[in-house]
Each structure stands twice: as structure tokens, then as C-alpha cells.
Design a protein around this motif. Structure first.
Motif, PDB file in Angstrom:
ATOM      1  N   GLU A  31       0.825  -1.198   0.000  1.00 34.23           N
ATOM      2  CA  GLU A  31       0.000   0.000   0.000  1.00 34.23           C
ATOM      3  C   GLU A  31       0.859   1.247   0.000  1.00 34.23           C
ATOM      4  O   GLU A  31       0.550   2.225  -0.697  1.00 34.23           O
ATOM      5  N   ALA A  32       1.939   1.232   0.771  1.00 33.23           N
ATOM      6  CA  ALA A  32       2.852   2.382   0.802  1.00 33.23           C
ATOM      7  C   ALA A  32       3.467   2.610  -0.570  1.00 33.23           C
ATOM      8  O   ALA A  32       3.635   3.751  -1.017  1.00 33.23           O
ATOM      9  N   HIS A  33       3.795   1.521  -1.271  1.00 36.34           N
ATOM     10  CA  HIS A  33       4.367   1.636  -2.608  1.00 36.34           C
ATOM     11  C   HIS A  33       3.355   2.227  -3.581  1.00 36.34           C
ATOM     12  O   HIS A  33       3.687   3.095  -4.394  1.00 36.34           O
ATOM     13  N   ALA A  34       2.099   1.764  -3.486  1.00 36.21           N
ATOM     14  CA  ALA A  34       1.050   2.285  -4.372  1.00 36.21           C
ATOM     15  C   ALA A  34       0.808   3.771  -4.114  1.00 36.21           C
ATOM     16  O   ALA A  34       0.640   4.555  -5.058  1.00 36.21           O
ATOM     17  N   LEU A  35       0.817   4.186  -2.856  1.00 37.43           N
ATOM     18  CA  LEU A  35       0.635   5.597  -2.523  1.00 37.43           C
ATOM     19  C   LEU A  35       1.793   6.444  -3.059  1.00 37.43           C
ATOM     20  O   LEU A  35       1.591   7.556  -3.542  1.00 37.43           O
ATOM     21  N   ARG A  41       4.043   9.557 -10.180  1.00 36.41           N
ATOM     22  CA  ARG A  41       5.359   9.855  -9.627  1.00 36.41           C
ATOM     23  C   ARG A  41       6.285   8.647  -9.748  1.00 36.41           C
ATOM     24  O   ARG A  41       5.867   7.519  -9.556  1.00 36.41           O
ATOM     25  N   SER A  42       7.540   8.911 -10.055  1.00 35.95           N
ATOM     26  CA  SER A  42       8.516   7.833 -10.211  1.00 35.95           C
ATOM     27  C   SER A  42       9.144   7.495  -8.864  1.00 35.95           C
ATOM     28  O   SER A  42       9.288   8.352  -7.993  1.00 35.95           O
ATOM     29  N   LEU A  43       9.510   6.242  -8.715  1.00 40.40           N
ATOM     30  CA  LEU A  43      10.139   5.799  -7.479  1.00 40.40           C
ATOM     31  C   LEU A  43      11.126   4.693  -7.815  1.00 40.40           C
ATOM     32  O   LEU A  43      10.733   3.609  -8.257  1.00 40.40           O
ATOM     33  N   THR A  44      12.391   4.968  -7.619  1.00 38.60           N
ATOM     34  CA  THR A  44      13.421   3.961  -7.858  1.00 38.60           C
ATOM     35  C   THR A  44      13.829   3.334  -6.537  1.00 38.60           C
ATOM     36  O   THR A  44      13.547   3.870  -5.458  1.00 38.60           O
ATOM     37  N   GLY A  45      14.490   2.209  -6.638  1.00 38.07           N
ATOM     38  CA  GLY A  45      14.964   1.541  -5.429  1.00 38.07           C
ATOM     39  C   GLY A  45      13.965   0.592  -4.825  1.00 38.07           C
ATOM     40  O   GLY A  45      14.176   0.084  -3.712  1.00 38.07           O
ATOM     41  N   VAL A  61       7.491  -7.052  -2.290  1.00 38.93           N
ATOM     42  CA  VAL A  61       8.087  -5.722  -2.424  1.00 38.93           C
ATOM     43  C   VAL A  61       9.448  -5.731  -1.743  1.00 38.93           C
ATOM     44  O   VAL A  61       9.547  -6.038  -0.553  1.00 38.93           O
ATOM     45  N   ARG A  62      10.479  -5.406  -2.505  1.00 40.99           N
ATOM     46  CA  ARG A  62      11.815  -5.288  -1.918  1.00 40.99           C
ATOM     47  C   ARG A  62      12.245  -3.832  -1.952  1.00 40.99           C
ATOM     48  O   ARG A  62      12.329  -3.225  -3.023  1.00 40.99           O
ATOM     49  N   VAL A  63      12.518  -3.290  -0.780  1.00 38.17           N
ATOM     50  CA  VAL A  63      13.027  -1.915  -0.660  1.00 38.17           C
ATOM     51  C   VAL A  63      14.546  -2.005  -0.631  1.00 38.17           C
ATOM     52  O   VAL A  63      15.130  -2.605   0.271  1.00 38.17           O
ATOM     53  N   ARG A  64      15.190  -1.394  -1.637  1.00 37.75           N
ATOM     54  CA  ARG A  64      16.628  -1.612  -1.826  1.00 37.75           C
ATOM     55  C   ARG A  64      17.504  -0.438  -1.411  1.00 37.75           C
ATOM     56  O   ARG A  64      18.696  -0.617  -1.169  1.00 37.75           O
ATOM     57  N   THR A  65      16.969   0.768  -1.352  1.00 35.26           N
ATOM     58  CA  THR A  65      17.816   1.941  -1.113  1.00 35.26           C
ATOM     59  C   THR A  65      17.289   2.773   0.058  1.00 35.26           C
ATOM     60  O   THR A  65      16.117   2.666   0.442  1.00 35.26           O
ATOM     61  N   GLU A  69      13.520   3.895   1.117  1.00 32.00           N
ATOM     62  CA  GLU A  69      13.137   3.670   2.509  1.00 32.00           C
ATOM     63  C   GLU A  69      12.445   4.905   3.087  1.00 32.00           C
ATOM     64  O   GLU A  69      11.406   4.803   3.759  1.00 32.00           O
ATOM     65  N   ARG A  70      12.987   6.079   2.800  1.00 32.05           N
ATOM     66  CA  ARG A  70      12.385   7.320   3.301  1.00 32.05           C
ATOM     67  C   ARG A  70      11.070   7.621   2.595  1.00 32.05           C
ATOM     68  O   ARG A  70      10.108   8.080   3.223  1.00 32.05           O
TER      69      ARG A  70
END
Length: 344
Positions: A31-35, A41-45, A61-65, A69-70
Motif C-alpha cells: 500500500e505504501a508503494h502504491a501511494l 510519480r517515479s520511485l526507484t529503489g 516488495v523489496r526496498v533496496r535503497t 526507505e524514506r
């Protein structure tokens, strides 16, 4: 337009109500990723993948950077979410399939030798139903640490069974002790190879309440689901891997109201084009609307959350599924039939 007697621009400036601060409470990484991706809006990492099974969906979902994370408000690591819309309908066949998938995903995240020992922590307040997931799961687990010491004949040769211990440490308001202090003391004493922490979470959608299970290898903050974060339980604080397992049991009331008003205004725009009410509402940005609704619902700054009225039955069902999945995943020799006998 004025809000509480002050000019709108001044009030919004004081409260920093902007689109970038639109952050409905959610503990689910998907859900955080979808928001974070709303509005193109683009989101890398962040890597996300989906897999469908019969009656359930798995999102990884893998958070890599650190930047991701922020942006997401989620720590670096892997998050696996099982969405099971039919889980609240007490379908035994579906529960069996969910148990198998859950056990497989947990086994992959845990990645421990067959003789490793595991401590299961049931977080939450057993006296408050939506927050009682952890204690309910612990009560249904097949714990074995004492059997290895005092009744080894029950386990036969012991092969295929891990040393499992479990505890529900309660909450700070009842014990006067931080959960992290209790858990750290137990870990130092019994020296498990890993910890699995079970806790109730918050979602931004009622459809996911008691119908979603999230696993992660990032640890957990006790009380996160009800907005009462305590010190994290993770590898940094305990010195061993910490797997978090959570089920959303509540939704922020402001999020529900915001979604309902957005739907109402959408219908109003279609049926009565150019009406004053929707035109006025459209002047507010997404973040402004949500913060304004939250202020109306929580004038004293309380954390108002909502849970279904059937929460007692839902909690018992999902606690059974999680406990059964844990029993299968933690004991390599345990079959589904065995799990049915020992999960109570």
C-alpha cells in the motif's frame, strides 16, 4: 474560505498541509508503494512482483535503497503480502491453501538450519480484540523447547522438529516494562537463532482487514498498528534475524471518510456538472482534504481507528491460519494433518 476562523492559506501553511504530506496510515509495504506512485510519480529503489494462486494473491516488495526507505516509510528489506479476500468466510479449503503458501513464504524468509531454535513473540494487548493477534497466535502454537528438555520421547528421535519457544510479553501500559526490554532479556537468556514477531497492523483499506498477511525480514515496531510505536525489535537490537508477521486489523477512520467523500464528490460531478459543492471541494489538494477530515474526526489528536463488528470471529480464524502456518514452517517433519492436530 476560512477554517476555524483563520484564512485558509494561513491555516494550511501552519499545518504544512501539502500533497507531499498526504500519508494515510498503513503498515503494508504494498500500500505504501502504491501511494508513493500516485499521480505518476517515479520511485526507484523498489522492486515489486505479483503472483496469483487459487483464491489468493502474493505481492513481493523489496526496498533496496535509503531513498526508497524514506519515501515509503518502510525499512530496507523484503515484504511479502498475501491477499486473501475469502479468508473471512471460514472456507476450510481456502484456509488450507493459505496455510501452505504462508508456510512456504515464511520458510524462504527464515532460511535457517533444521536444528535451529526459534523464539516466537506474540505482541499486543490480549484484552483488546483487534490488538490481540500476537497472544492468540502464541496460544495456538506447538512449542517444543520444554519437550526437548523434559519429554524427549514425545518427539521421537527429535529429527524434523525445531526447538520452539513462545511468549506474549504484554504491553507497556500493563507491565510497566518496554516490550523490547523483555524480549532482549529472553533472547540473552535462551539464545535462539531467530525471532518471529507477530503483531496487528493497520491498513488503508477495509477490504484488507483480517484478509491480508504480511511477512518481512526487517523486524517490527510493537504497537505500530494502533499508532503507538515502541522501540523496534530487529537484528540491530537483538543481534539475530527477526521476521515480522502481521495482519491488518484496523483502518484509520480519516482514511475511510476521505475515500467515502471522494467517491461521493465523483458521483456528484458526473450527475450535476459544475455544482458549487464539488467545485469548492476540488480547490483543496489531496493532502489538504485528508488532513482536514482527520482534524474533524480527531480534534483532540487521538488515533481514531475502525475495525469490523465481526472482529472476534475474524481474529480467531486468521490467528488459526497464522499459527498453523508457523507450525508447518518451523517443524520440517510436520505435515498438514499433524498441524491440524496440534494447532488448537
Amino acid at each position: 474560505m476560512q477554517i476555524h476562523g483563520q484564512p485558509r492559506s494561513m491555516k494550511l501553511h501552519e499545518r504544512h498541509r501539502s500533497l507531499s504530506q498526504y500519508s494515510p496510515r498503513t503498515d503494508l509495504a504494498m500500500e505504501a508503494h502504491a501511494l508513493a506512485k500516485q499521480g505518476g510519480r517515479s520511485l526507484t529503489g523498489v522492486d515489486e512482483s505479483h503472483e496469483e494462486f487459487d483464491g489468493l494473491n502474493v505481492t513481493r516488495v523489496r526496498v533496496r535503497t535509503k531513498v526508497a526507505e524514506r519515501r515509503l516509510g518502510k525499512r530496507k528489506g523484503m515484504y511479502v503480502t498475501l491477499e486473501i479476500p475469502g479468508l473471512r468466510h471460514r472456507d476450510p479449503d481456502l484456509q488450507e491453501r493459505v496455510t501452505k503458501v504462508f508456510a512456504d513464504e515464511l520458510h524462504r524468509l527464515l532460511d535457517l538450519p533444521k536444528d535451529a531454535s526459534v523464539l516466537v513473540i506474540g505482541l499486543g494487548n490480549e484484552h483488546i480484540t483487534p490488538d490481540a493477534l500476537g497472544p492468540m497466535v502464541v496460544n495456538k502454537l506447538f512449542v517444543t523447547r520444554h519437550l526437548f528438555h523434559y519429554m524427549p520421547e514425545v518427539l521421537g528421535d527429535g529429527k524434523g522438529y525445531r526447538s520452539i519457544s513462545a511468549v506474549s510479553p504484554g504491553v507497556l501500559g500493563l507491565t510497566g516494562i518496554e516490550t523490547s526490554e523483555i524480549v532482549r532479556g529472553i533472547v540473552e537468556r535462551i539464545k535462539p537463532d531467530a525471532v518471529i514477531a507477530i503483531d496487528a497492523l493497520a491498513s488503508r483499506s477495509l477490504t484488507r482487514v483480517n484478509a491480508t498477511i504480511q511477512l518481512s525480514d526487517t523486524g517490527i515496531q510493537p504497537g505500530a498498528g494502533v499508532g503507538n510505536n515502541r522501540k523496534a525489535l530487529d537484528k540491530e537490537s537483538l543481534g539475530i534475524p527477526v521476521i515480522a508477521v502481521g495482519v491488518p486489523t484496523v483502518v484509520d477512520a480519516a482514511t475511510i471518510a476521505n475515500d467515502a467523500i471522494e467517491l461521493l464528490m465523483s458521483q456528484l460531478r458526473e450527475q450535476v456538472p459544475g455544482n458549487a459543492a464539488s467545485a469548492l471541494f476540488d480547490q483543496l489538494g489531496t493532502g489538504e482534504k485528508w488532513h482536514l477530515i482527520r482534524e474533524v474526526l480527531d480534534p483532540m489528536g487521538n488515533n481514531l481507528v475502525v475495525t469490523p463488528k465481526e472482529v472476534d470471529d475474524f481474529m480467531d480464524d486468521v490467528a488459526f491460519v497464522v499459527a498453523k502456518g508457523l507450525n508447518v514452517a518451523l517443524h520440517p517433519a510436520m505435515t498438514m494433518d499433524d498441524a491440524n492436530l496440534v494447532t488448537h
